[in-house]
Motif scaffolding. Sequence first.
Motif, PDB file in Angstrom:
ATOM      1  N   ARG A 169       1.231  -1.041  -0.032  1.00 57.75           N
ATOM      2  CA  ARG A 169      -0.193   0.236  -0.131  1.00 57.75           C
ATOM      3  C   ARG A 169       0.771   1.290   0.440  1.00 57.75           C
ATOM      4  O   ARG A 169       0.473   2.139   0.074  1.00 57.75           O
ATOM      5  N   GLY A 170       2.103   1.317  -0.044  1.00 64.52           N
ATOM      6  CA  GLY A 170       3.010   2.145   0.591  1.00 64.52           C
ATOM      7  C   GLY A 170       4.546   1.037  -0.211  1.00 64.52           C
ATOM      8  O   GLY A 170       4.666   0.126   0.682  1.00 64.52           O
ATOM      9  N   LYS A 171       5.152   2.563  -0.267  1.00 65.63           N
ATOM     10  CA  LYS A 171       6.499   1.943  -0.896  1.00 65.63           C
ATOM     11  C   LYS A 171       7.677   1.907   0.453  1.00 65.63           C
ATOM     12  O   LYS A 171       7.488   2.518   1.231  1.00 65.63           O
ATOM     13  N   ALA A 182      12.134  -0.504   1.695  1.00 69.07           N
ATOM     14  CA  ALA A 182      13.033  -0.396   1.169  1.00 69.07           C
ATOM     15  C   ALA A 182      13.495  -1.325   2.083  1.00 69.07           C
ATOM     16  O   ALA A 182      13.239  -1.318   3.698  1.00 69.07           O
ATOM     17  N   VAL A 183      14.139  -2.159   1.196  1.00 73.59           N
ATOM     18  CA  VAL A 183      15.460  -3.118   2.739  1.00 73.59           C
ATOM     19  C   VAL A 183      15.853  -2.368   3.221  1.00 73.59           C
ATOM     20  O   VAL A 183      16.980  -0.943   2.996  1.00 73.59           O
ATOM     21  N   GLY A 184      15.816  -2.643   4.863  1.00 75.26           N
ATOM     22  CA  GLY A 184      16.806  -2.182   5.667  1.00 75.26           C
ATOM     23  C   GLY A 184      15.676  -0.559   6.542  1.00 75.26           C
ATOM     24  O   GLY A 184      15.816  -0.494   7.217  1.00 75.26           O
ATOM     25  N   ASP A 185      14.516  -0.548   5.903  1.00 73.73           N
ATOM     26  CA  ASP A 185      13.744   0.397   5.717  1.00 73.73           C
ATOM     27  C   ASP A 185      13.158  -0.284   7.697  1.00 73.73           C
ATOM     28  O   ASP A 185      13.012  -1.172   7.608  1.00 73.73           O
ATOM     29  N   SER A 186      13.071   0.694   8.844  1.00 78.10           N
ATOM     30  CA  SER A 186      12.261   0.172   9.987  1.00 78.10           C
ATOM     31  C   SER A 186      10.560   0.622  10.017  1.00 78.10           C
ATOM     32  O   SER A 186      10.577   1.896   9.624  1.00 78.10           O
ATOM     33  N   ILE A 187      10.011  -0.624   9.786  1.00 77.36           N
ATOM     34  CA  ILE A 187       8.698  -0.741  10.332  1.00 77.36           C
ATOM     35  C   ILE A 187       8.151  -1.410  11.582  1.00 77.36           C
ATOM     36  O   ILE A 187       8.776  -2.033  11.744  1.00 77.36           O
ATOM     37  N   GLU A 188       6.791  -0.899  11.398  1.00 82.01           N
ATOM     38  CA  GLU A 188       5.942  -1.921  12.381  1.00 82.01           C
ATOM     39  C   GLU A 188       4.332  -2.233  11.566  1.00 82.01           C
ATOM     40  O   GLU A 188       4.390  -2.000  10.810  1.00 82.01           O
ATOM     41  N   ILE A 189       4.487  -3.376  12.474  1.00 83.14           N
ATOM     42  CA  ILE A 189       3.054  -4.179  12.064  1.00 83.14           C
ATOM     43  C   ILE A 189       2.212  -3.950  13.194  1.00 83.14           C
ATOM     44  O   ILE A 189       2.276  -3.756  14.520  1.00 83.14           O
ATOM     45  N   LEU A 190       1.050  -3.154  12.969  1.00 87.77           N
ATOM     46  CA  LEU A 190      -0.089  -3.388  14.113  1.00 87.77           C
ATOM     47  C   LEU A 190      -1.193  -3.900  13.701  1.00 87.77           C
ATOM     48  O   LEU A 190      -1.625  -4.998  12.931  1.00 87.77           O
ATOM     49  N   GLN A 191      -0.887  -4.999  15.234  1.00 86.48           N
ATOM     50  CA  GLN A 191      -1.826  -6.693  14.668  1.00 86.48           C
ATOM     51  C   GLN A 191      -3.845  -5.695  15.389  1.00 86.48           C
ATOM     52  O   GLN A 191      -3.798  -5.195  16.046  1.00 86.48           O
ATOM     53  N   PRO A 192      -4.156  -7.416  15.057  1.00 88.29           N
ATOM     54  CA  PRO A 192      -5.695  -6.727  15.246  1.00 88.29           C
ATOM     55  C   PRO A 192      -6.281  -6.663  16.491  1.00 88.29           C
ATOM     56  O   PRO A 192      -7.185  -6.562  17.095  1.00 88.29           O
ATOM     57  N   ILE A 220      13.315  -8.390   1.066  1.00 87.79           N
ATOM     58  CA  ILE A 220      11.671  -8.556   0.274  1.00 87.79           C
ATOM     59  C   ILE A 220      11.776  -9.192  -1.033  1.00 87.79           C
ATOM     60  O   ILE A 220      12.653  -9.315  -1.706  1.00 87.79           O
ATOM     61  N   GLU A 221      11.210 -10.757  -0.647  1.00 89.02           N
ATOM     62  CA  GLU A 221      11.181 -10.992  -1.875  1.00 89.02           C
ATOM     63  C   GLU A 221       9.035 -11.036  -3.033  1.00 89.02           C
ATOM     64  O   GLU A 221       8.182 -10.271  -2.072  1.00 89.02           O
ATOM     65  N   SER A 222       9.932 -11.013  -4.730  1.00 86.61           N
ATOM     66  CA  SER A 222       8.364 -10.354  -5.138  1.00 86.61           C
ATOM     67  C   SER A 222       7.639 -12.369  -4.802  1.00 86.61           C
ATOM     68  O   SER A 222       8.057 -12.763  -4.913  1.00 86.61           O
ATOM     69  N   THR A 258       9.816  -2.651  -2.839  1.00 92.18           N
ATOM     70  CA  THR A 258       8.280  -2.551  -2.760  1.00 92.18           C
ATOM     71  C   THR A 258       7.512  -1.637  -4.044  1.00 92.18           C
ATOM     72  O   THR A 258       7.024  -0.651  -2.801  1.00 92.18           O
ATOM     73  N   PRO A 259       7.935  -1.511  -4.650  1.00 91.73           N
ATOM     74  CA  PRO A 259       7.494  -0.275  -6.255  1.00 91.73           C
ATOM     75  C   PRO A 259       6.362  -0.023  -6.628  1.00 91.73           C
ATOM     76  O   PRO A 259       5.815   0.861  -6.613  1.00 91.73           O
ATOM     77  N   HIS A 260       5.868  -0.964  -6.196  1.00 87.81           N
ATOM     78  CA  HIS A 260       4.317  -0.955  -7.194  1.00 87.81           C
ATOM     79  C   HIS A 260       3.382  -0.790  -6.402  1.00 87.81           C
ATOM     80  O   HIS A 260       2.692  -2.267  -5.507  1.00 87.81           O
ATOM     81  N   PRO A 261       2.266  -0.829  -6.292  1.00 87.59           N
ATOM     82  CA  PRO A 261       0.414  -0.389  -5.577  1.00 87.59           C
ATOM     83  C   PRO A 261       0.310  -1.845  -5.706  1.00 87.59           C
ATOM     84  O   PRO A 261      -0.061  -2.353  -6.977  1.00 87.59           O
ATOM     85  N   MET A 262      -0.157  -2.174  -4.982  1.00 84.19           N
ATOM     86  CA  MET A 262      -1.125  -3.525  -4.522  1.00 84.19           C
ATOM     87  C   MET A 262      -0.142  -5.298  -4.985  1.00 84.19           C
ATOM     88  O   MET A 262      -0.516  -5.831  -5.225  1.00 84.19           O
ATOM     89  N   MET A 263       1.368  -4.943  -5.210  1.00 84.87           N
ATOM     90  CA  MET A 263       1.697  -5.893  -6.050  1.00 84.87           C
ATOM     91  C   MET A 263       1.991  -6.863  -4.096  1.00 84.87           C
ATOM     92  O   MET A 263       2.240  -6.348  -2.659  1.00 84.87           O
TER      93      MET A 263
END
Length: 317
Positions: free
Chosen positions: A254-256, A258-268, A280-282, A291-296
């Motif tokens: 839903r947004g780009k 890159a490898v090495g970026d710090s992210i957070e995952i909010l669970q239900p 990251i693997e396609s 992850t450059p492509h929308p909805m990939m």
Amino acid sequence: MDAFIIADLGVLALAKKYAPQVGRHVSTRQALTNYEAAKVCYELGIARCAGPRAALTEIAQIRDNCPQDLGLEAFVHGAMCMSVSGRCLLSSYMAGRSGNRGECAQPCRWKYSLVEEHRPGQYMEIGESEDNGSYILNANDLCTAPFIDLICKAGVDSLKIEGRAKTFYYVASVVSAYRRALDAFLADPYNDSFELPDDVIEELNRTSHRHYSPGFYFGKEQAQQTPSHTYVRDWDFIGTVDSWENGVAHCTQRGKFAVGDSIEILQPDGSVVKLTPAWIESADGERMDATPHPMMQYTIPCETPLMAYSLIRMQKQ
């Protein structure tokens, strides 16, 4: 509980006639600010009253003077309408979009100038400051999490969070934050020294919002005016988790990022997993830098088990 949210007495009569088994709630558009009006609604068969943005003392007064089985609902988070109860007609007149039908263009957030009728095109600033101009109808967003205990003790039965025209990420994030705030209060409801968990405000700062204020709960002086139409947007929603298996999360972009970026995952369940993916693997199994492509569809490594429908976000660089 299923129920009709009603603002028109004619609709109320029809609901009682054709669907008597369905609950009936009064909409905030009735602007119930006193207990006599609330008692009339109760006598007409209303089970819950959703009041406008009001003061704590007003809510407590309604609770003390109405039957205990009349439910009270109050706004706790979101935009502050300049019309208090959401019955503004500005959007209809200025943009052809009815705020009463969920299509408000929010003209109260626009910047206004003064124009004299014989000098068309000459706009004169009417601002409070030289830098920001004037947003004469624009209020800060409401945030009551720090004093959610006082709202509950005033007699409120249902907490109302603004969600109209909001993304599912916004709704998930804000609801999870208030769930934690409410659970903290309910764990010790008779304690007069309520302490809000630190992660509640942290979560509320991860959605797009205007600067926060306590609204009208402690008087109109506290309902501060935002000096601009801009939002605080420090975090981006970048994806969803579709499934997790054997240390690998299957995701939808839903947004780009890159490898090495710090992210957070909010669970239900409201828990947050922090992660810096090493790869990251396609969907075809090809290693990618981003992850450059929308909805990939893509996968990332994560040792912590993740729930489906978890939401991925990243702080803006």
